[in-house]
Design a protein around this motif. Structure first.
Motif, PDB file in Angstrom:
ATOM      1  N   PRO A   1      28.146  20.188  -9.657  1.00  0.00           N
ATOM      2  CA  PRO A   1      29.063  19.040  -9.570  1.00  0.00           C
ATOM      3  C   PRO A   1      28.325  17.725  -9.310  1.00  0.00           C
ATOM      4  CG  PRO A   1      29.121  20.260  -7.535  1.00  0.00           C
ATOM      5  CD  PRO A   1      28.222  21.049  -8.454  1.00  0.00           C
ATOM      6  N   VAL A   2      27.560  17.292 -10.284  1.00  0.00           N
ATOM      7  CA  VAL A   2      26.716  16.111 -10.138  1.00  0.00           C
ATOM      8  C   VAL A   2      27.545  14.864  -9.817  1.00  0.00           C
ATOM      9  CG1 VAL A   2      25.090  14.579 -11.309  1.00  0.00           C
ATOM     10  CG2 VAL A   2      24.966  17.051 -11.672  1.00  0.00           C
ATOM     11  N   VAL A   3      28.632  14.664 -10.531  1.00  0.00           N
ATOM     12  CA  VAL A   3      29.445  13.461 -10.341  1.00  0.00           C
ATOM     13  C   VAL A   3      30.162  13.510  -8.997  1.00  0.00           C
ATOM     14  CG1 VAL A   3      31.372  12.107 -11.238  1.00  0.00           C
ATOM     15  CG2 VAL A   3      29.721  13.117 -12.813  1.00  0.00           C
ATOM     16  N   THR A   4      30.733  14.646  -8.660  1.00  0.00           N
ATOM     17  CA  THR A   4      31.436  14.780  -7.385  1.00  0.00           C
ATOM     18  C   THR A   4      30.506  14.485  -6.215  1.00  0.00           C
ATOM     19  OG1 THR A   4      32.962  16.432  -8.294  1.00  0.00           O
ATOM     20  CG2 THR A   4      32.736  16.353  -5.899  1.00  0.00           C
ATOM     21  N   VAL A   5      29.335  15.074  -6.233  1.00  0.00           N
ATOM     22  CA  VAL A   5      28.369  14.845  -5.158  1.00  0.00           C
ATOM     23  C   VAL A   5      27.912  13.389  -5.151  1.00  0.00           C
ATOM     24  CG1 VAL A   5      26.063  15.422  -4.324  1.00  0.00           C
ATOM     25  CG2 VAL A   5      27.578  17.233  -5.120  1.00  0.00           C
ATOM     26  N   SER A   6      27.684  12.821  -6.323  1.00  0.00           N
ATOM     27  CA  SER A   6      27.241  11.417  -6.408  1.00  0.00           C
ATOM     28  C   SER A   6      28.290  10.476  -5.845  1.00  0.00           C
ATOM     29  CB  SER A   6      26.923  11.045  -7.856  1.00  0.00           C
ATOM     30  OG  SER A   6      25.855  11.825  -8.358  1.00  0.00           O
ATOM     31  N   LEU A   7      29.559  10.744  -6.147  1.00  0.00           N
ATOM     32  CA  LEU A   7      30.641   9.909  -5.621  1.00  0.00           C
ATOM     33  C   LEU A   7      30.708  10.003  -4.089  1.00  0.00           C
ATOM     34  CD1 LEU A   7      33.456  10.656  -8.228  1.00  0.00           C
ATOM     35  CD2 LEU A   7      32.326   8.451  -7.856  1.00  0.00           C
ATOM     36  N   ILE A   8      30.544  11.201  -3.561  1.00  0.00           N
ATOM     37  CA  ILE A   8      30.574  11.378  -2.109  1.00  0.00           C
ATOM     38  C   ILE A   8      29.416  10.633  -1.459  1.00  0.00           C
ATOM     39  CG2 ILE A   8      30.305  13.064  -0.252  1.00  0.00           C
ATOM     40  CD1 ILE A   8      31.820  15.064  -2.049  1.00  0.00           C
ATOM     41  N   VAL A   9      28.218  10.775  -2.029  1.00  0.00           N
ATOM     42  CA  VAL A   9      27.046  10.100  -1.484  1.00  0.00           C
ATOM     43  C   VAL A   9      27.212   8.588  -1.548  1.00  0.00           C
ATOM     44  CG1 VAL A   9      24.586   9.655  -1.837  1.00  0.00           C
ATOM     45  CG2 VAL A   9      25.457  11.991  -1.949  1.00  0.00           C
ATOM     46  N   LEU A  10      27.697   8.087  -2.681  1.00  0.00           N
ATOM     47  CA  LEU A  10      27.860   6.644  -2.843  1.00  0.00           C
ATOM     48  C   LEU A  10      28.889   6.095  -1.868  1.00  0.00           C
ATOM     49  CD1 LEU A  10      27.072   4.118  -4.340  1.00  0.00           C
ATOM     50  CD2 LEU A  10      28.731   4.690  -6.132  1.00  0.00           C
ATOM     51  N   ASN A  11      29.998   6.802  -1.685  1.00  0.00           N
ATOM     52  CA  ASN A  11      31.008   6.365  -0.720  1.00  0.00           C
ATOM     53  C   ASN A  11      30.434   6.316   0.686  1.00  0.00           C
ATOM     54  OD1 ASN A  11      34.069   6.045  -1.604  1.00  0.00           O
ATOM     55  ND2 ASN A  11      33.168   7.591  -2.960  1.00  0.00           N
ATOM     56  N   CYS A  12      29.644   7.302   1.044  1.00  0.00           N
ATOM     57  CA  CYS A  12      29.050   7.340   2.387  1.00  0.00           C
ATOM     58  C   CYS A  12      28.033   6.215   2.576  1.00  0.00           C
ATOM     59  CB  CYS A  12      28.384   8.687   2.624  1.00  0.00           C
ATOM     60  SG  CYS A  12      29.542  10.073   2.773  1.00  0.00           S
ATOM     61  N   LEU A  13      27.239   5.944   1.536  1.00  0.00           N
ATOM     62  CA  LEU A  13      26.244   4.872   1.621  1.00  0.00           C
ATOM     63  C   LEU A  13      26.909   3.505   1.759  1.00  0.00           C
ATOM     64  CD1 LEU A  13      23.588   6.006  -1.027  1.00  0.00           C
ATOM     65  CD2 LEU A  13      23.382   6.041   1.479  1.00  0.00           C
ATOM     66  N   VAL A  14      27.990   3.289   1.004  1.00  0.00           N
ATOM     67  CA  VAL A  14      28.711   2.020   1.102  1.00  0.00           C
ATOM     68  C   VAL A  14      29.307   1.867   2.501  1.00  0.00           C
ATOM     69  CG1 VAL A  14      30.706   0.703   0.270  1.00  0.00           C
ATOM     70  CG2 VAL A  14      29.200   1.839  -1.363  1.00  0.00           C
ATOM     71  N   PHE A  15      29.837   2.952   3.052  1.00  0.00           N
ATOM     72  CA  PHE A  15      30.421   2.874   4.389  1.00  0.00           C
ATOM     73  C   PHE A  15      29.353   2.542   5.434  1.00  0.00           C
ATOM     74  CE2 PHE A  15      31.879   4.901   8.381  1.00  0.00           C
ATOM     75  CZ  PHE A  15      33.024   4.145   8.570  1.00  0.00           C
ATOM     76  N   LEU A  16      28.180   3.152   5.305  1.00  0.00           N
ATOM     77  CA  LEU A  16      27.097   2.847   6.232  1.00  0.00           C
ATOM     78  C   LEU A  16      26.668   1.385   6.106  1.00  0.00           C
ATOM     79  CD1 LEU A  16      24.893   6.063   5.941  1.00  0.00           C
ATOM     80  CD2 LEU A  16      26.361   5.383   7.860  1.00  0.00           C
ATOM     81  N   TYR A  17      26.672   0.883   4.871  1.00  0.00           N
ATOM     82  CA  TYR A  17      26.332  -0.523   4.673  1.00  0.00           C
ATOM     83  C   TYR A  17      27.383  -1.424   5.316  1.00  0.00           C
ATOM     84  CZ  TYR A  17      25.379  -4.955   2.369  1.00  0.00           C
ATOM     85  OH  TYR A  17      25.116  -6.277   2.115  1.00  0.00           O
ATOM     86  N   GLN A  18      28.664  -1.051   5.186  1.00  0.00           N
ATOM     87  CA  GLN A  18      29.734  -1.817   5.842  1.00  0.00           C
ATOM     88  C   GLN A  18      29.471  -1.935   7.338  1.00  0.00           C
ATOM     89  OE1 GLN A  18      33.329   0.225   3.291  1.00  0.00           O
ATOM     90  NE2 GLN A  18      33.848  -0.591   5.285  1.00  0.00           N
ATOM     91  N   LEU A  19      29.136  -0.792   7.951  1.00  0.00           N
ATOM     92  CA  LEU A  19      28.912  -0.786   9.400  1.00  0.00           C
ATOM     93  C   LEU A  19      27.726  -1.658   9.790  1.00  0.00           C
ATOM     94  CD1 LEU A  19      29.490   2.981  10.299  1.00  0.00           C
ATOM     95  CD2 LEU A  19      31.122   1.083  10.431  1.00  0.00           C
ATOM     96  N   SER A  20      26.726  -1.726   8.906  1.00  0.00           N
ATOM     97  CA  SER A  20      25.528  -2.499   9.224  1.00  0.00           C
ATOM     98  C   SER A  20      25.773  -4.002   9.197  1.00  0.00           C
ATOM     99  CB  SER A  20      24.404  -2.157   8.244  1.00  0.00           C
ATOM    100  OG  SER A  20      24.662  -2.704   6.954  1.00  0.00           O
TER     101      SER A  20
END
Length: 229
Positions: free
Chosen positions: A14-33
Motif C-alpha cells: 500500500p504505497v499510496v496509503t502509507v505515503s498519505l499517512i506519512v505526509l499527514n504526520c509530517l505536516v502535523f509535526l511542521y504545524q506544531l513547530s
C-alpha cells in the motif's frame, strides 16, 4: 465501536496509503513547530468557503489559489486525536481499496472523494462561511464507502467500550461502517446550518456517498469477496 484492524489480505504494497499517512504526520509535526504562527499557516492552506466565492475576503495573502485548498486542507489537522483517528481509519480500510484500484487510481479516487466532501459540507451549511475546514476525514469517508461496497462481509476487529469493561471482537464491515455512517447522518441532522461543534458532518456524509458512487467507476478488476458472515 473502535476499529483496530481488518482480516482482509492484500497483494499490493500500500504505497499510496502509507505515503498519505506519512505526509499527514509530517505536516502535523511542521504545524506544531510553527508555534504562534501555526494559526496563520492553517488559515493559508485550509478550505474557507467564503474564499471560494469571494477570494481575498478572509485570507489577504493566500499561499495557494482558493480552488487548490480543497486538496491542501486534507493534510491539516486540528490536534493529535484528529490526526490519529483519521490515520487509523485510513490505514485499516485504505490498503484494501488501494489493492483493488491500484496506486494511481486510488490516489485520484482519494482526492476526488475529499474534494466532493468539502463541496457537500459547503452546500449543506453556509457557502459564505469564514470557518476554515481542515482534515482528511472527507477523503477517508470516500474510502470507507468504497470498502463497504467492496468488502461488506470482511471481518473487522473492533474495540467495544462497555462502561468500565471493554471487549474486542470481530464484526462484519457492513456493521462497523453502517453504524459509522448512521452516526454521521444523525449528527449532521442535529448540526444543520453549522459545523456542529467543529465537526464537518456533511463532509463525512458527502465523501461516503461519493465513495459508494465512484468505486465501481474506478475499480480496475472485480473483487472475489471470499468472506462470509
Amino acid at each position: 465501536m473502535i476499529p483496530l484492524r481488518d482480516e482482509n489480505p492484500t497483494t499490493l504494497t500500500p504505497v499510496v496509503t502509507v505515503s498519505l499517512i506519512v505526509l499527514n504526520c509530517l505536516v502535523f509535526l511542521y504545524q506544531l513547530s510553527l508555534g504562534p504562527a501555526e494559526e496563520r499557516f492553517i488559515l493559508s492552506y485550509a478550505a474557507v468557503p467564503a474564499e471560494w466565492f469571494h477570494p481575498g475576503t478572509v485570507v489577504g495573502d493566500p499561499a495557494v489559489p482558493s480552488a487548490l485548498t480543497v486538496l491542501t486542507s486534507m493534510f491539516l489537522h486540528a490536534g493529535l486525536m484528529h490526526l490519529g483517528g483519521n490515520m487509523l481509519y485510513l490505514w485499516i480500510f485504505g490498503h484494501n481499496v488501494e489493492d483493488t484500484l491500484g496506486h494511481a487510481r486510488f490516489l485520484v479516487f482519494y482526492s476526488a472523494s475529499g474534494a466532493a466532501a468539502a463541496a457537500a459540507q459547503v452546500a449543506f451549511t453556509a457557502p459564505d462561511s469564514t470557518v476554515p475546514m481542515i482534515g482528511a476525514s472527507g477523503a477517508i469517508s470516500g474510502v470507507l464507502g468504497a470498502y463497504l461496497l467492496l468488502f461488506p462481509r470482511a471481518r473487522v476487529l473492533v474495540l467495544i467500550p462497555l462502561g468500565f469493561l471493554t471487549r474486542v471482537m470481530p464484526v462484519p464491515a457492513i456493521v462497523v461502517l453502517g453504524f459509522w455512517i448512521v452516526m454521521q447522518i444523525i449528527n449532521g441532522a442535529f448540526s444543520w446550518g453549522g459545523l456542529g461543534g467543529g465537526v464537518a458532518w456533511f463532509a463525512h456524509i458527502g465523501g461516503f456517498a461519493v465513495g459508494l458512487a465512484l468505486i465501481k467507476v474506478f475499480q480496475r478488476r472485480p473483487v472475489n469477496d471470499i468472506f462470509r458472515w
